[in-house]
Write a protein that holds these residues in place. Structure first.
Motif, mmCIF file in Angstrom:
data_model
loop_
_atom_site.group_PDB
_atom_site.id
_atom_site.type_symbol
_atom_site.label_atom_id
_atom_site.label_comp_id
_atom_site.label_asym_id
_atom_site.label_seq_id
_atom_site.Cartn_x
_atom_site.Cartn_y
_atom_site.Cartn_z
ATOM 1 N N ALA A 62 -6.998 -9.271 -8.689
ATOM 2 C CA ALA A 62 -6.757 -7.580 -8.009
ATOM 3 C C ALA A 62 -5.932 -7.896 -6.705
ATOM 4 O O ALA A 62 -4.917 -6.900 -6.555
ATOM 5 N N THR A 63 -6.436 -8.588 -5.981
ATOM 6 C CA THR A 63 -5.754 -8.800 -4.664
ATOM 7 C C THR A 63 -4.301 -9.350 -4.718
ATOM 8 O O THR A 63 -3.269 -8.715 -4.135
ATOM 9 N N MET A 64 -4.193 -10.358 -5.453
ATOM 10 C CA MET A 64 -2.607 -10.624 -5.800
ATOM 11 C C MET A 64 -1.858 -9.632 -6.620
ATOM 12 O O MET A 64 -0.729 -9.611 -6.220
ATOM 13 N N LEU A 65 -2.441 -9.246 -7.482
ATOM 14 C CA LEU A 65 -1.583 -7.900 -8.153
ATOM 15 C C LEU A 65 -1.224 -6.807 -7.236
ATOM 16 O O LEU A 65 0.089 -6.390 -6.950
ATOM 17 N N LEU A 66 -2.116 -6.433 -6.190
ATOM 18 C CA LEU A 66 -1.675 -5.426 -5.090
ATOM 19 C C LEU A 66 -0.568 -6.143 -4.217
ATOM 20 O O LEU A 66 0.345 -5.572 -3.741
ATOM 21 N N ARG A 67 -0.812 -7.325 -3.775
ATOM 22 C CA ARG A 67 0.158 -7.873 -2.994
ATOM 23 C C ARG A 67 1.457 -8.037 -3.487
ATOM 24 O O ARG A 67 2.675 -7.693 -2.871
ATOM 25 N N THR A 68 1.758 -8.554 -4.899
ATOM 26 C CA THR A 68 2.878 -8.450 -5.504
ATOM 27 C C THR A 68 3.625 -6.970 -5.580
ATOM 28 O O THR A 68 4.687 -6.801 -5.153
ATOM 29 N N GLN A 69 2.725 -6.229 -5.804
ATOM 30 C CA GLN A 69 3.128 -4.488 -5.791
ATOM 31 C C GLN A 69 3.875 -4.054 -4.452
ATOM 32 O O GLN A 69 4.831 -3.710 -4.413
ATOM 33 N N LEU A 70 3.095 -4.621 -3.493
ATOM 34 C CA LEU A 70 3.549 -4.321 -2.023
ATOM 35 C C LEU A 70 4.731 -5.075 -1.505
ATOM 36 O O LEU A 70 5.401 -4.744 -0.615
ATOM 37 N N ASP A 71 4.813 -6.208 -1.973
ATOM 38 C CA ASP A 71 6.121 -7.137 -1.606
ATOM 39 C C ASP A 71 7.118 -6.489 -2.113
ATOM 40 O O ASP A 71 8.339 -6.441 -1.506
ATOM 41 N N ALA A 72 7.308 -5.812 -3.205
ATOM 42 C CA ALA A 72 8.202 -4.740 -3.477
ATOM 43 C C ALA A 72 8.834 -3.627 -2.481
ATOM 44 O O ALA A 72 9.938 -3.469 -2.362
ATOM 45 N N TYR A 73 7.845 -3.229 -1.979
ATOM 46 C CA TYR A 73 8.058 -1.958 -0.918
ATOM 47 C C TYR A 73 8.679 -2.794 0.335
ATOM 48 O O TYR A 73 9.508 -2.475 1.007
ATOM 49 N N ARG A 74 8.127 -4.254 0.647
ATOM 50 C CA ARG A 74 8.675 -4.729 1.890
ATOM 51 C C ARG A 74 10.260 -5.021 1.548
ATOM 52 O O ARG A 74 10.779 -4.806 2.457
ATOM 53 N N VAL A 75 10.626 -5.434 0.440
ATOM 54 C CA VAL A 75 11.702 -5.772 0.143
ATOM 55 C C VAL A 75 12.729 -4.540 0.464
ATOM 56 O O VAL A 75 13.721 -4.709 1.020
ATOM 57 N N ARG A 76 12.437 -3.512 -0.034
ATOM 58 C CA ARG A 76 13.126 -2.192 -0.246
ATOM 59 C C ARG A 76 13.229 -1.505 1.350
ATOM 60 O O ARG A 76 14.377 -1.129 1.654
ATOM 61 N N ILE A 77 12.031 -1.733 1.834
ATOM 62 C CA ILE A 77 11.918 -1.259 3.262
ATOM 63 C C ILE A 77 12.815 -2.028 4.259
ATOM 64 O O ILE A 77 13.609 -1.491 5.121
ATOM 65 N N ASN A 78 12.922 -3.138 3.920
ATOM 66 C CA ASN A 78 13.731 -4.099 4.835
ATOM 67 C C ASN A 78 14.999 -4.020 4.372
ATOM 68 O O ASN A 78 16.117 -4.148 5.439
ATOM 69 N N ARG A 79 15.627 -3.722 3.214
ATOM 70 C CA ARG A 79 16.973 -3.454 2.946
ATOM 71 C C ARG A 79 17.457 -2.134 3.265
ATOM 72 O O ARG A 79 18.721 -2.088 3.593
ATOM 73 N N TRP A 80 16.485 -1.214 3.085
ATOM 74 C CA TRP A 80 17.064 0.157 3.280
ATOM 75 C C TRP A 80 16.734 0.877 4.724
ATOM 76 O O TRP A 80 17.337 1.991 5.058
#
Length: 442
Positions: A62-80
């Motif tokens: 469950a922790t790894m699943l949450l981290r994977t989901q929030l990595d997508a946020y980090r990528v987009r926040i860093n990009r935008w």
């Protein structure tokens, strides 16, 4: 149109694009909140089961699943946005098999502060995003709905006996025949669309700050990540030094040493031939002299490969210019270095530039290269640009990954931009202090 006007026009175009794109990027981040919220619900469900073995068993996944989901946020926040967020998780050692390994991994994950900050994000972000990043996009959509009401949708609602409110305007029977209500709807809709585009970039930046505050590393994880980075770069530096020593040994053994041994044997033969066959002795002496010249040339090349004399004597700027003069392509060098970097940084930068030029000659198909060296705010910044075909990547086997690892020893970073069709731009930054005059005293 002069150069300044062109630059200002490009800046205005960039700002316009930012105002147009920001609201829709905010809406995209808002939509990302839906799967993140679902993952967060699953995570807290697993947490509620921790008192049982089932919760302990499910917690890592469950922790790894949450981290994977929030990595997508980090990528987009860093990009935008301008908020650059690093992954905050403490380094995880190799997973051990069996029940003991499962319990150790569970203990590491549950004690990592980033795990609970991730859950805070999943719980709070659906509300925060509505009032920050997604708000401009929602305003624009509300404005577009107002235009739809004023043109056709309001009349349809009234015709079929429906009723609705648009801000303070009542949309009901006769709405499409009331000019005052139609004008008010258009004014409100226009205001919403304009406001959404105007505040879009600012709201996106506010959301980026929220992301950096919650999704970024804590002091503890920053220290742990720093230790991990130093450990990796130290290991890579040791490996690089060992490889360099092996190269030097190989070059000495196969080159200068072999020639010196051959010269010793020739001199022994000449000693015996001086009285018996002077003519043949003279021939051997000439060959020995040629061998000594070749051995000296190979030794000079070897020394130049370890630390070029021009680098030691003249500094990085002049050494790169000398490198450019010997290169088969046209190379323009611009150097703005008021003083000299520290010798290890200077040497690493020189050989990195040399590797860049070699890559450009072998792989890019370029005809010209531009090199810019400058020092700014404690950073030695080197940019190498070529007019080749592009398409380079750090994983393309062109040696760029090796350069990245080598400068990582000095906390350096490497950035690559190489779209298909070119140009290829490699930027390298090395933190350092300027410690000595530009040229060494004679």
């Amino acid at each position: 149109m002069d150069g300044g006007t062109v630059t200002e026009t490009r800046q205005r175009e960039t700002r316009l694009q930012r105002h147009v794109r920001a609201p829709w990027r905010g809406l995209a981040l808002g939509l990302l909140g839906i799967p993140a919220m679902l993952v967060g619900i699953w995570f807290i469900t697993v947490v509620s089961l921790i008192t049982s073995f089932v919760g302990v068993l499910l917690f890592p996944s469950a922790t790894m699943l949450l981290r994977t989901q929030l990595d997508a946020y980090r990528v987009r926040i860093n990009r935008w946005t301008d908020a650059k967020i690093q992954r905050p998780y403490l380094p995880e050692p190799e997973i051990e098999p069996g029940l003991n390994g499962l319990l150790k991994r569970f203990a590491r994950l549950i004690s990592d502060p980033a795990t609970w900050r991730d859950y805070l994000w999943a719980a709070a972000d659906p509300i925060v995003v509505l009032f920050t990043a997604a708000l401009p996009g929602l305003l624009i959509l509300y404005g577009l709905w107002g235009f739809a009401l004023a043109t056709f949708a309001g009349g349809m609602i009234g015709h079929y006996g429906g009723t609705d409110w648009y801000a303070y305007i009542h949309v009901t029977e006769g709405y499409d025949r009331d000019a005052a209500r139609l004008v008010s709807t258009v004014v409100i809709a226009t205001a919403c669309v304009v406001a959404g585009h105007l505040i879009g970039p600012k709201m996106l930046e506010v959301y980026g700050q929220w992301g950096r505050f919650v999704l970024g590393p804590t002091k503890k994880s920053e220290l742990a990540l720093r230790v991990q980075h130093l450990t990796e770069t130290r290991s890579e530096a040791v490996d690089a030094s060992a490889a360099e020593l092996r190269r030097i040994e190989r070059d000495l053994h196969d080159g200068a040493q072999a020639r010196l041994v051959a010269m010793g044997m020739s001199l022994g033969a000449i000693e015996h031939l001086l009285d018996k066959d002077p003519a043949k002795a003279r021939v051997l002496l000439a060959q020995t002299r040629e061998s000594s010249a070749k051995a000296l040339h190979e030794l000079r090349d070897l020394v130049r490969g370890i630390h070029p004399p021009v680098l030691a004597d003249r500094g990085l700027g002049d050494a790169v210019k000398a490198l450019a003069l010997d290169h088969p392509m046209r190379v323009e060098v611009t150097a703005d270095l008021p003083e000299r970097p520290e010798p290890p940084v200077e040497s690493a930068a020189y050989f990195a530039v040399s590797e860049f030029l070699t890559n450009a000659a072998k792989h890019s198909g370029a005809s010209q290269v531009w090199i810019d060296l400058r020092y700014d705010n404690g950073m030695l910044r080197i940019t190498v640009t070529d007019d080749g075909r592009g398409g380079a990547s750090l994983d393309g086997g062109t040696g760029l990954r090796g350069i990245e690892r080598r400068i990582g020893t000095f906390d350096g970073v490497l950035a690559l931009s190489s779209p298909v069709g070119g140009p290829t731009i490699v930027t390298m930054e090395l933190p350092c202090a300027l410690s000595s005059p530009k040229t060494s005293p004679s």
